[in-house]
Design an enzyme around this catalytic site. Structure first.
Site, short mmCIF file in Angstrom:
data_model
loop_
_atom_site.label_atom_id
_atom_site.label_comp_id
_atom_site.label_asym_id
_atom_site.label_seq_id
_atom_site.Cartn_x
_atom_site.Cartn_y
_atom_site.Cartn_z
N TRP A 30 1.53 -7.16 12.63
CA TRP A 30 2.74 -6.62 12.03
C TRP A 30 3.94 -6.54 12.99
CZ3 TRP A 30 3.43 -2.33 14.99
CH2 TRP A 30 2.29 -1.70 15.50
N GLU A 34 -8.13 4.67 15.28
CA GLU A 34 -7.90 3.23 15.18
C GLU A 34 -7.22 2.73 16.46
OE1 GLU A 34 -5.72 1.79 11.84
OE2 GLU A 34 -6.76 3.09 10.39
N PHE A 72 -4.79 -11.71 9.70
CA PHE A 72 -4.57 -12.13 11.08
C PHE A 72 -4.64 -10.96 12.06
CE2 PHE A 72 -2.31 -15.68 8.86
CZ PHE A 72 -3.20 -16.68 9.26
N HIS A 73 -5.09 -9.80 11.59
CA HIS A 73 -5.30 -8.65 12.47
C HIS A 73 -6.66 -8.78 13.12
CE1 HIS A 73 -5.65 -4.53 13.88
NE2 HIS A 73 -4.44 -4.25 13.44
N ARG A 91 0.84 -1.19 0.00
CA ARG A 91 0.00 0.00 0.00
C ARG A 91 0.88 1.25 0.00
NH1 ARG A 91 -2.73 0.59 6.07
NH2 ARG A 91 -0.84 1.24 7.15
N GLU A 116 -3.45 7.30 7.19
CA GLU A 116 -2.12 7.21 7.78
C GLU A 116 -1.06 7.75 6.82
OE1 GLU A 116 -2.58 3.55 10.97
OE2 GLU A 116 -1.70 3.10 9.01
#
Length: 659
Positions: A310, A302, A352-353, A106, A145
């Site tokens: 991460w 967030e 997996f977050h 990203r 972000e």
């Protein structure tokens, strides 16, 4: 806001329409009132150049609106679609070593790229025209972000933008040569065209050039933000913001310069288990975010419900930990708390977050924790709009962070943020709430100002701090402070440079310690990382080194300056010693503290509307008792003199004067 808002990120493009409807129903059950959508929607909204498709987003927006849920609407520009980087590979960012960073992740875009800006702004116009007057719209969310991955780009487009920025800053090439000290190593420039970004070199690079490149890069992304904001405001009256990253591992943007451009200050924060005390860092980040908001309420854009994906070791949250984390943010000024994300992804880099709705669904401990959090936020809703009051300021600078951790410095083991955290941790352990402020802040009204490791400080800021002490203030400065001016030029005449007079000391040489080595002080304290050949001029010596490279040399000093007092710690004190010194200084400054707190307990007040609200967050395993009288909003119980909070528990008391 009339309540503490619970919100989340939602990525409906990852799901089918039947899931959208299920999600809205579950959001209502969970008390979600604000949802961020279209954060990464570019390739869905514009699948090919100039062809826009809004049907899916229209339906999602309609479902949320029908469910009484307000929109934190993203502009969708955070990552370009594959067609853009295929047609225009020149928009891709370039690393310091000259290699291109390709799509597949990203933020694969150069902040200075005119092609990227043109295409992104075109999308923003489409989104703003379509939804600018939508009744569900609460907030515009620019990009996402900004600068998380692409803040520093070294391509030729960035190089030309950097040169233009330097022309505006310095005016004449001779002025730049003086500012950068280019007489060293034959670096003198004769023409602006000769200047390049500080790309990877065979040796140490020019530190002043690197700091200016950081400044430029922060300004360049802020200029991009302004471009999106201008479009949004032309089509909508809704407030505009973007999500900051006030956290331990992101440092590339100077948010002091960004904050005035925000209608609402919003921050993303995740517990970082690479740190020794993640909860203490959370408290610091919340205080710094409140500082960026000028003391006003802010929003947590967030956080995670459980583990992230991460870090090297992605630890989940224990029972009640999500609630404790959230209430720490609220205690320190947040009026909205949002999560990434709503439904855990089944595919992609963040599968997996954690999320509010986990892979296992609603028959889970995680979902029940969400419902508990929602009920708690409902119970304390009257706190919204109140503010945090502090008698202590802690000075923090992104520019000093950049400069203090340059390539050539006395000790690579000295990390700026570690020393800032140490000072904040000592205050927190004493129950002392502090405002985190910029070096240029107005210090009027503070009883104590703490300046940890402020390596770079401008002339005006140095004068402001000295005047504060002369006027009766109390000051605590720690080592490696005041060393250089804003050009990264050494303040000659002895260290700590800008603060020599106010501290009443003069050091002629640094004597760092190797990692793992310690020094003992005459007062029984222990120091590490740093010593310096220090002598007093007007100060008195509080403690000396008992051993190490400089036995008998002052290590802690105190100086009367005007009507105030200034303290100096010339070594990195261990936590107990730093807390003891801070306790002594806080007492002398007549700041209220709680001797009994120690680690693991947060005690913070918010006030407003004639009420005072006492937040007690117990991160420890054992029950604690705290003096309080009033009504516990969470339990509903009356509190008469003593509040008991079980291990891992929380309380928010609307205080009353004891009978």
């Amino acid at each position: 806001m009339s309540e503490i808002v619970l919100g989340c990120d939602y990525n409906p493009e990852q799901w089918t329409p039947d899931v959208w409807r299920e999600d809205v129903a579950l959001m209502r059950e969970a008390g979600v009132g604000l949802v961020a959508v279209n954060i990464f929607g570019w390739s869905s909204l514009e699948p090919s150049p100039g062809r826009y498709e809004f049907d899916d987003l229209d339906e999602v927006v309609g479902l949320l609106h029908a469910g009484g849920i307000r929109l934190n609407l993203g502009t969708g520009t955070s990552s370009p679609p594959p067609w853009l980087t295929t047609l225009h590979p020149e928009v891709l960012p370039v690393a310091a070593d000259g290699t291109t960073r390709f799509p597949g992740g990203r933020q694969a875009w150069c902040p200075s790229s005119p092609v990227f800006r043109d295409r992104a702004y075109a999308l923003v116009r489409q989104v703003a025209r379509r939804y600018g007057d939508h009744p569900a719209l609460a907030l515009w969310h620019v990009s996402n972000e900004l600068g998380c991955h692409n803040a520093l780009c070294y391509c030729e487009t960035s190089a030309e933008a950097f040169r233009s920025w330097l022309r505006r800053r310095y005016g004449k090439i001779e002025t730049l040569n003086e500012a950068w000290g280019t007489a060293f190593w034959s670096q003198r420039y004769g023409d602006w065209a000769e200047i390049q970004p500080p790309r990877a070199a065979l040796s140490i690079r020019n530190p002043a050039q690197i700091v200016d490149f950081h400044r430029f890069s922060s300004d360049e992304l802020l200029d991009y933000y302004r471009g999106e904001t201008e479009i949004l405001r032309a089509h909508s009256a809704a407030p505009v913001t973007t999500n900051f990253m006030v956290t331990a591992h992101i440092r590339n943007l100077d948010y002091w310069s960004w904050a005035p451009e925000m209608d609402v200050i919003a921050n993303d924060h995740y517990l970082d288990h690479r740190l020794g005390d993640p909860a203490a860092e959370l408290s610091f980040a919340a205080d710094l975010t409140r500082g960026l908001a000028g003391g006003r309420p802010w929003m947590l854009m967030e956080q995670s419900a459980g583990a992230v994906n991460w870090q090297p070791h992605n630890l989940t949250k224990g029972p009640g930990e999500m609630l404790r984390n959230t209430l720490t943010h609220v205690a320190r000024g947040a009026d909205a708390v949002c999560f990434f994300q709503w439904r855990a992804s089944a595919q992609g880099a963040e599968k997996f977050h954690s999320a509010l709705l986990p892979h296992a669904g609603t028959d889970t401990v995680a979902w029940r924790e969400v419902l508990r959090l929602s009920a708690t936020l409902d119970a304390i809703g009257e706190v919204a709009g109140t503010t945090v009051q502090a008698d202590v300021a802690l000075v923090f600078s992104w520019e000093s962070w950049w400069a203090a951790e340059g390539e050539a410095r006395p000790s690579q083991a000295v990390r700026y943020l570690d020393q800032v955290h140490a000072a904040h941790r000592a205050l927190r352990a004493l129950g002392v709430t502090c405002d985190v402020v910029s070096p240029d802040a107005d210090l009027t009204g503070y009883r104590l100002v703490v300046v940890p490791c402020l390596y770079m400080v401008g002339d005006l800021a140095a004068v402001r701090i000295a005047d504060y002490v002369a006027g009766g203030g109390h000051l605590l400065v720690t080592f490696f402070s005041g060393i250089v001016d804003e050009r990264d030029r050494i303040r000659l005449g002895g260290y700590p440079g800008a603060f020599r007079d106010v501290l009443g000391v003069r050091a002629e040489e640094f004597a760092p310690l190797k990692p793992g080595h310690e020094v003992r002080l005459s007062n029984g304290a222990t120091g590490s990382l740093w010593t310096e050949r220090l002598r007093t001029t007007t100060a008195e010596t509080v403690a000396t080194y008992a051993d190490g490279p400089l036995p008998g040399t002052p290590a802690i000093t105190r100086n009367d300056f005007g009507d105030g007092v200034a303290w100096y710690a010339a070594t990195a004190l261990d936590d107990d010693a730093m807390r003891e010194l801070t306790r002594h200084v806080v007492r002398k400054a007549e700041v209220d503290l709680d001797e009994r707190l120690g680690d693991g307990l947060e005690v913070v007040r918010r006030t407003g509307g004639g009420n005072s609200y006492l937040f007690v967050v117990n991160h420890g395993a054992n029950a604690v008792e705290q003096p309080a009288t009033g009504h516990d909003l969470i339990s509903g119980a009356r509190v008469d003199g003593v509040l008991r909070v079980e291990g891992g528990g929380v309380a928010v008391v609307r205080e009353e004067e004891p009978a």
